[in-house]
Design a protein around this motif. Structure first.
Motif: not given
Lengths: 245, 123
Positions: B53-59, B63-64, B68-70
């Protein structure tokens, strides 16, 4: 208090675990007409008892504050007891008692702060090249800011008059004291001068010329300059208030 | 993140939480400062548990955006802010302890003076 009719002088000797050589450092001060205050900076050895046993007045800090905090405690003592002059005198045996008179003689010319400089006389003091270069560079910077020629901004051998004592009792910078204190005193309106002194090799303590200190020294002085400059307006306003009063 | 790793991180978080509770109970950490740990621990555990869910939120931020970086940047900023806060607290405490230390020394010296004048032995 010192002799009646004369200005009262307090020699402040901060010590931290100097028991092995303290008698050697304090003995020359015994016969002088000045009062001596040994500030024990939370030593874990017998430094305080030894100094007391030798007949000196001792201020015992419950724990170690570092040289800045210890010297400030000495200034607080000088301020509350109304001394006219306070002399900083290292407990590691580097300072020579015969030069205290030179500092005091210079104060008679109307200066508020007199520094015992190792570099005023050419070729008088030798240290490692980076250290000497660092001291000269920062002394040059300090001179430009203060507007008075200073050759040894890191010397801990200094005499301070009443005005400077009162200031240092309250606002002495305890972290990186040597250079920042000079700058602040100058901003406060104190007149600063130097006299040439020789120094002994230290009889105790560690040399400060290892490589960690070589990195620490310039960084700490840059922070000290920044810190002093950031307090300039406040310190000047204190000086103006004092003059008006 | 695979299931075993997730379990390990959660177990580590729970262990740290228990240790924190124990330290507060024993008075080794003031409750005020345990807040940082609770927020940090809670945040880290939530991120590990809800990683998809966190990764999806970041994406979803664009798109750029590299999740991981965020997340690394967020964690670094949180650590830096915490360190800054603690440094400020330590600086204040150092000033206060310096003042107390000096006052205690002056009071002790004054007491000695009084006692010597009264002819009593120093403590």
């Amino acid at each position: 208090m010192s002799e009646p009719g004369m200005r009262s002088v307090l020699v402040i000797v901060p010590v931290f675990n100097e028991a092995a050589h303290l008698a050697q450092v304090l003995e020359p001060l015994r016969d002088e007409p000045w009062d001596v205050l040994v500030v024990d900076d939370g030593s874990s050895d017998e430094s305080a008892d030894l100094a007391e046993g030798l007949g000196f007045r001792v201020l015992r800090l419950p724990f170690n504050l570092g040289i800045g905090g210890a010297v400030q405690a000495g200034f607080q003592h000088a301020a509350t007891r109304g001394y006219d002059v306070a002399v900083q005198y290292d407990g590691d045996g580097q300072h020579r008692v015969e030069h205290v008179g030179d500092l005091l003689a210079k104060m008679d010319e109307g200066f508020d702060v007199v520094i015992g400089s190792r570099f005023l006389a050419r070729g008088g003091y030798t240290s490692t090249f980076p250290r000497t270069l660092g001291i000269k560079l920062f002394s040059w910077t300090c001179s430009r800011i203060v507007g008075t020629e200073i050759t040894d901004c890191t010397s801990g051998f200094r005499a301070l008059g009443r005005r400077a004592i009162e200031f240092c009792a309250r606002y002495y910078p305890v972290d990186f004291p040597d250079m920042e204190a000079l700058l602040l005193l100058s901003f406060h309106g104190c007149r600063i001068a130097e006299v040439s002194v020789d120094m002994n090799p230290r009889v105790s303590g560690r040399s400060s010329t290892n490589w960690v200190k070589s990195l620490y020294y310039p960084l700490s002085n840059v922070i000290a300059i920044y810190s002093a400059l950031s307090k300039r307006d406040f310190v000047r306003s204190l000086g103006r208030r004092r003059t008006t009063a | 993140m695979n299931f075993q790793l997730k379990i390990m991180v959660i177990a580590f978080g729970v262990a740290l939480l228990l240790l924190l509770a124990r330290l507060i109970r024993r008075g080794r950490i003031r409750p005020e400062y345990s807040l940082f740990w609770l927020i940090g621990l809670g945040g880290a555990t939530a991120m590990v548990t809800l990683d998809r869910a966190v990764f999806a939120l970041c994406r979803a931020l664009g798109p750029d955006v590299n999740p991981f970086g965020l997340l690394s940047m967020g964690a670094t900023l949180f650590l830096a802010a915490t360190c800054l806060h603690l440094t400020m607290r330590v600086s204040l405490l150092k000033d206060q302890s310096c003042l107390l230390d000096q006052k205690a020394a002056h009071l002790e010296a004054a007491l000695k003076d009084l006692q010597s004048r009264a002819g009593q032995p120093a403590p």
